[in-house]
Design a protein around this motif. Sequence first.
Motif, PDB file in Angstrom:
ATOM      1  N   LEU A  44     -14.158  -8.410  -0.379  1.00  0.00           N
ATOM      2  CA  LEU A  44     -13.420  -9.886   1.527  1.00  0.00           C
ATOM      3  C   LEU A  44     -13.299 -10.899   0.407  1.00  0.00           C
ATOM      4  O   LEU A  44     -12.711 -11.430   1.043  1.00  0.00           O
ATOM      5  N   GLN A  45     -13.416 -11.283  -0.765  1.00  0.00           N
ATOM      6  CA  GLN A  45     -13.066 -12.510  -1.475  1.00  0.00           C
ATOM      7  C   GLN A  45     -11.642 -12.529  -1.502  1.00  0.00           C
ATOM      8  O   GLN A  45     -10.986 -11.290  -2.111  1.00  0.00           O
ATOM      9  N   GLN A  46     -11.141 -13.545  -0.844  1.00  0.00           N
ATOM     10  CA  GLN A  46      -9.446 -13.172  -0.912  1.00  0.00           C
ATOM     11  C   GLN A  46      -8.760 -12.334  -0.503  1.00  0.00           C
ATOM     12  O   GLN A  46      -7.508 -12.794  -0.639  1.00  0.00           O
ATOM     13  N   THR A  47      -9.707 -11.601   0.396  1.00  0.00           N
ATOM     14  CA  THR A  47      -8.433 -10.673   0.852  1.00  0.00           C
ATOM     15  C   THR A  47      -9.009 -11.002   2.406  1.00  0.00           C
ATOM     16  O   THR A  47     -10.582 -10.680   2.695  1.00  0.00           O
ATOM     17  N   GLN A  48      -8.033 -10.444   2.911  1.00  0.00           N
ATOM     18  CA  GLN A  48      -7.941 -10.060   4.533  1.00  0.00           C
ATOM     19  C   GLN A  48      -9.151  -8.597   5.102  1.00  0.00           C
ATOM     20  O   GLN A  48      -9.169  -7.223   4.250  1.00  0.00           O
ATOM     21  N   VAL A  49      -9.694  -9.024   6.543  1.00  0.00           N
ATOM     22  CA  VAL A  49     -10.842  -7.490   6.271  1.00  0.00           C
ATOM     23  C   VAL A  49      -9.888  -6.651   6.593  1.00  0.00           C
ATOM     24  O   VAL A  49     -10.547  -5.080   6.398  1.00  0.00           O
ATOM     25  N   THR A  50      -8.747  -6.235   7.502  1.00  0.00           N
ATOM     26  CA  THR A  50      -8.567  -5.308   7.632  1.00  0.00           C
ATOM     27  C   THR A  50      -7.162  -4.352   6.001  1.00  0.00           C
ATOM     28  O   THR A  50      -7.628  -3.446   6.509  1.00  0.00           O
ATOM     29  N   THR A  51      -6.860  -5.127   5.206  1.00  0.00           N
ATOM     30  CA  THR A  51      -6.619  -4.230   3.732  1.00  0.00           C
ATOM     31  C   THR A  51      -8.030  -4.545   3.221  1.00  0.00           C
ATOM     32  O   THR A  51      -8.500  -2.878   2.674  1.00  0.00           O
ATOM     33  N   VAL A  52      -8.798  -5.025   3.720  1.00  0.00           N
ATOM     34  CA  VAL A  52     -10.726  -4.203   3.102  1.00  0.00           C
ATOM     35  C   VAL A  52     -11.177  -3.459   3.100  1.00  0.00           C
ATOM     36  O   VAL A  52     -11.464  -2.065   2.811  1.00  0.00           O
ATOM     37  N   ILE A  53     -11.191  -2.697   4.915  1.00  0.00           N
ATOM     38  CA  ILE A  53     -11.834  -1.579   5.653  1.00  0.00           C
ATOM     39  C   ILE A  53     -11.381  -0.428   4.789  1.00  0.00           C
ATOM     40  O   ILE A  53     -12.248   0.010   4.552  1.00  0.00           O
ATOM     41  N   PRO A  54     -10.357  -0.125   3.941  1.00  0.00           N
ATOM     42  CA  PRO A  54     -10.336   1.184   3.695  1.00  0.00           C
ATOM     43  C   PRO A  54     -10.730   1.843   2.077  1.00  0.00           C
ATOM     44  O   PRO A  54     -10.844   2.289   1.809  1.00  0.00           O
ATOM     45  N   TYR A  55     -10.220   0.305   1.355  1.00  0.00           N
ATOM     46  CA  TYR A  55     -10.992   0.655  -0.093  1.00  0.00           C
ATOM     47  C   TYR A  55     -12.714   0.914   0.254  1.00  0.00           C
ATOM     48  O   TYR A  55     -13.067   1.595  -0.986  1.00  0.00           O
ATOM     49  N   PHE A  56     -12.913  -0.140   0.988  1.00  0.00           N
ATOM     50  CA  PHE A  56     -14.516  -0.776   1.465  1.00  0.00           C
ATOM     51  C   PHE A  56     -14.775   1.090   1.050  1.00  0.00           C
ATOM     52  O   PHE A  56     -15.556   2.316   0.622  1.00  0.00           O
ATOM     53  N   GLU A  57     -14.418   1.868   2.464  1.00  0.00           N
ATOM     54  CA  GLU A  57     -14.601   3.135   2.775  1.00  0.00           C
ATOM     55  C   GLU A  57     -14.808   4.474   0.942  1.00  0.00           C
ATOM     56  O   GLU A  57     -15.167   5.156   1.044  1.00  0.00           O
ATOM     57  N   ARG A  58     -13.041   3.932   1.402  1.00  0.00           N
ATOM     58  CA  ARG A  58     -13.008   5.403  -0.166  1.00  0.00           C
ATOM     59  C   ARG A  58     -13.767   4.955  -1.190  1.00  0.00           C
ATOM     60  O   ARG A  58     -14.813   5.992  -1.933  1.00  0.00           O
ATOM     61  N   PHE A  59     -14.663   3.627  -1.410  1.00  0.00           N
ATOM     62  CA  PHE A  59     -15.629   3.227  -2.768  1.00  0.00           C
ATOM     63  C   PHE A  59     -16.431   3.908  -2.438  1.00  0.00           C
ATOM     64  O   PHE A  59     -17.732   4.189  -3.450  1.00  0.00           O
ATOM     65  N   ILE A  60     -17.031   3.754  -1.802  1.00  0.00           N
ATOM     66  CA  ILE A  60     -18.122   4.467  -0.964  1.00  0.00           C
ATOM     67  C   ILE A  60     -18.441   5.652  -0.718  1.00  0.00           C
ATOM     68  O   ILE A  60     -19.515   6.287  -1.429  1.00  0.00           O
ATOM     69  N   ASP A  61     -18.055   6.168  -0.284  1.00  0.00           N
ATOM     70  CA  ASP A  61     -17.341   7.608  -0.815  1.00  0.00           C
ATOM     71  C   ASP A  61     -17.147   8.239  -1.697  1.00  0.00           C
ATOM     72  O   ASP A  61     -18.322   9.365  -1.884  1.00  0.00           O
ATOM     73  N   SER A  62     -16.553   7.231  -2.718  1.00  0.00           N
ATOM     74  CA  SER A  62     -16.840   7.755  -3.796  1.00  0.00           C
ATOM     75  C   SER A  62     -18.305   7.672  -5.272  1.00  0.00           C
ATOM     76  O   SER A  62     -18.154   8.437  -5.703  1.00  0.00           O
ATOM     77  N   PHE A  63     -18.642   6.092  -4.462  1.00  0.00           N
ATOM     78  CA  PHE A  63     -19.810   5.290  -5.763  1.00  0.00           C
ATOM     79  C   PHE A  63     -20.736   5.976  -4.760  1.00  0.00           C
ATOM     80  O   PHE A  63     -20.607   4.003  -3.934  1.00  0.00           O
TER      81      PHE A  63
END
Length: 355
Positions: A44-63
Amino acid sequence: MTKPWSPTAFAQQVIDYYHAFGRKHLPWQNTQDPYKIWLSEIMLQQTQVTTVIPYFERFIDSFPSLIDLAQASDDQVMQHWSGLGYYSRARNLHKAARIIKTVHAGQFPQEPKVIETLPGIGRSTAGAIASFAFGQATAILDGNVKRVLARCYAIEGWPGNGKVLKALWERAEANTPKQETAAYNQAMMDLGAVICTRSKPDCQSCPLSRHCLAYHNDSIEQYPGKKPKKARPSKSVYWLINISDANDQAKVMLHKRPPSGIWGGLWALPEVQQQDMSPENIQQLEAFVHKFSHYDLKVQPLLLQSANEKALVEKNSHPSIMEPAQADWFSQSQLNEIGLPTPVSKLLSKLLENA
């Protein structure tokens, strides 16, 4: 002239706002898992919530755990971050996970001062993790919170200035309550993101407007102070595109960039000196500009027409970027498995589809 809220009254208004309107269903909420909270704070540093959500979910799925992240390869991590920008965040995240695994026996440290020693974690992020994951009464001061406090208390000046930042931290510390700190911190971030926005803030819906100095002085747009303007620099580069059709499968040569600097650790097209290239061996493609936060990158792609592949690339590679160079060939399907800068990914996607 209105008086500012007392710290106790300020905190209570913010907590009441959280219970009535605060965001409570984001993917990293409703958990005290420090790994997920930490990951969300970094993304979320320098990035909007709507942008972060799909990245966060993919990251947690993989790691799914901190240990999984620590054991992942650099390419795996960078591939999952590709397109999110500010890539030093991913490198520091990976480095910190390995430190936690080896130095802290895989357990996320709980003390804010210890958390702050991890790569990529500053005072505000450490405070957020300590309050959300471990229930500690720690203050935060991200960009949203700075804006709310600067306006409410009419704290003048650019927050990047040391004296201004010190004044903001003093106010943040004074207002942070001992109880319900996590609710308070979340609400402060929500207020800045949803109500007290950079432009056109919704002051009529703000629970703090009754005693907001900037609101009552009709000077909202003056806070926080703007960063002193400088001429926006630009840099011009030539990217060499070397596509091979061996075995009827189009592949492109990429070089892995050094771990530090712009796009550190990502695979990218080599930068070359055009004057060293023979005109009959190259085709100039459409130039474009990629905007970073602090400068513009003017890119002229050059499509190589020669079969003298790797030697020509290495001969013309820019030494400050390409040494030490790690080069390899990638098919279009393989590009989805490595970390690529967004402009490189877009450029190659078009070219390889037609190759």
